[in-house]
Structures are given as C-alpha cells and as structure tokens.
Design an enzyme around this catalytic site. Structure first.
Site, mmCIF file in Angstrom:
data_model
loop_
_atom_site.group_PDB
_atom_site.id
_atom_site.type_symbol
_atom_site.label_atom_id
_atom_site.label_comp_id
_atom_site.label_asym_id
_atom_site.label_seq_id
_atom_site.Cartn_x
_atom_site.Cartn_y
_atom_site.Cartn_z
ATOM 1 C CB ILE A 77 -37.404 -21.158 53.565
ATOM 2 C CG1 ILE A 77 -36.694 -20.833 52.259
ATOM 3 C CG2 ILE A 77 -38.140 -22.480 53.478
ATOM 4 C CD1 ILE A 77 -35.641 -21.861 51.848
ATOM 5 N N GLY A 78 -37.749 -17.681 53.728
ATOM 6 C CA GLY A 78 -37.009 -16.492 54.114
ATOM 7 C C GLY A 78 -37.386 -15.289 53.288
ATOM 8 N N GLY A 122 -35.530 -11.284 52.257
ATOM 9 C CA GLY A 122 -34.431 -10.346 52.401
ATOM 10 C C GLY A 122 -34.693 -9.100 51.590
ATOM 11 N N GLY A 123 -33.688 -8.237 51.545
ATOM 12 C CA GLY A 123 -33.820 -6.988 50.825
ATOM 13 C C GLY A 123 -33.999 -7.166 49.324
ATOM 14 C CG MET A 124 -31.266 -7.568 46.606
ATOM 15 S SD MET A 124 -31.781 -6.484 45.266
ATOM 16 C CE MET A 124 -31.272 -7.436 43.853
ATOM 17 C CE LYS A 172 -31.954 -12.912 46.997
ATOM 18 N NZ LYS A 172 -30.516 -12.598 47.038
ATOM 19 C CG ASP A 184 -26.831 -7.318 52.488
ATOM 20 O OD1 ASP A 184 -26.604 -6.617 53.492
ATOM 21 O OD2 ASP A 184 -27.950 -7.785 52.232
#
Length: 182
Positions: free
Chosen positions: A50-51, A53-55, A73, A172
């Site tokens: 679903i997504g 990011g940087g991490m 995550k 962030d």
C-alpha cells in the site's frame, strides 16, 4: 541436508532474490514459499503493498492470531546491512509504541526475522496521504478549503506537540507521511 545448511541456502536465495527480484518486478515478500517471510515467522499474512517510503515498504496484512487488518512496515533488504538504519528503525518502533494519541497511528509490534525487520501498526481504513489528496485535488483544478487546511494543521500540530512532550521528534514531516480520512 542439515538445518544449518538449509538456513544458509535460504539466506543466500533471499540475498540473490533481493538483487534479481527487482528486474523481475517481484518482491520476495510476496513469494509463496512460507519460509523467511513475515507471514511464516510472525503470524501475519500480507495482502497487498500500500505504500513505500524512505524507511520501508508498507503492506496491508492480516494478523492471524487476532484476525484483524494491520499495516506492516518492512525495512528494505538493501538497508538491513546498515546497523545505524536498523537501530533507527527499532528506535522509531519503540518510541512510537509508547505514544497513545488519536492522531498518531499506534504501533502494535516490532519484529526481526533472518534478513528482515518489520513494524506492525494499526491499519487505517480508507485513509489516504495528504500528498495523494493534494494531487487529486490539483488534477481536478481544486484546493483544500481554508477549513480543511486548518483542521489538518490543528490535528497535526496537536499530534506533534504530544509526541514532542513525550521526548520524540518526528524528523520527516511531509504530506506523504500525513494520513487524512477519505
């Protein structure tokens, strides 16, 4: 084949897959092998990505023990070798898990399995990022109203003030990291 040898072969396959899986446009985490995945080790079944990011990569998942939807995550494989990134990821999970605020997504769990680190959070139904909302509105030639903007900013400021009061600094803040209801 000994268990130890099997383990090292799986780790080798995992590293190899991390290198070549990109060219095949397949994430190892979706492979239906049942070994070395979040599903097999930690009791979660990944549903869909679903997504990103940087991490980490964010997945919708099902926590099998409680039969509930969660967001997971997962720290990307290319970052797992960097000790400072891994420690920062773990600190983020622990610090966020200590927070209890209506505008901060709660962390339920943090785990480590061979080659992967993951954080389990509440799944927000129907939410979209502020970035997605702004892009959608822009495509339609619209903007957020003053009332909508103030509502988002007040809730965001309230959440940040709460986290700051607990000793946590979010480094962030950007529209891609702010969830807004659909």
């Amino acid at each position: 084949m000994t268990l130890c040898r099997l383990f090292f072969r799986l780790l080798f396959f995992r590293r190899l897959w991390g290198v070549f899986g990109f060219f095949l446009q397949i994430d190892f985490v979706h492979a239906d092998v049942g070994v070395g995945t979040v599903e097999a080790i930690a009791g979660y079944r990944l549903v869909r990505k679903i997504g990103e990011g940087g991490m980490g990569h964010i997945y919708e998942a099902r926590q099998l023990s409680l039969d509930r939807r969660v967001a997971i995550k997962i720290l990307p494989l290319e970052m797992v070798g960097d000790e400072s990134v891994v420690k920062r990821f773990e600190r983020e999970a622990k610090a966020t898990a200590r927070l209890s605020h209506e505008h901060i997504v709660p962390v339920y769990d943090f785990g480590k399995i061979p080659g992967e680190y993951f954080m389990v959070m509440e799944y927000i139904e129907g939410g979209e990022t502020l970035k997605q909302r702004l892009l959608t509105l822009s495509d339609q030639g619209q903007r957020l109203t003053i009332e909508q903007t103030l509502d988002i900013m007040i809730k965001l400021a309230d959440a940040l003030a709460y986290a700051h009061g607990k000793g946590m600094v979010h480094r962030d803040i950007k529209p891609a990291n702010v969830l807004v209801p659909s």
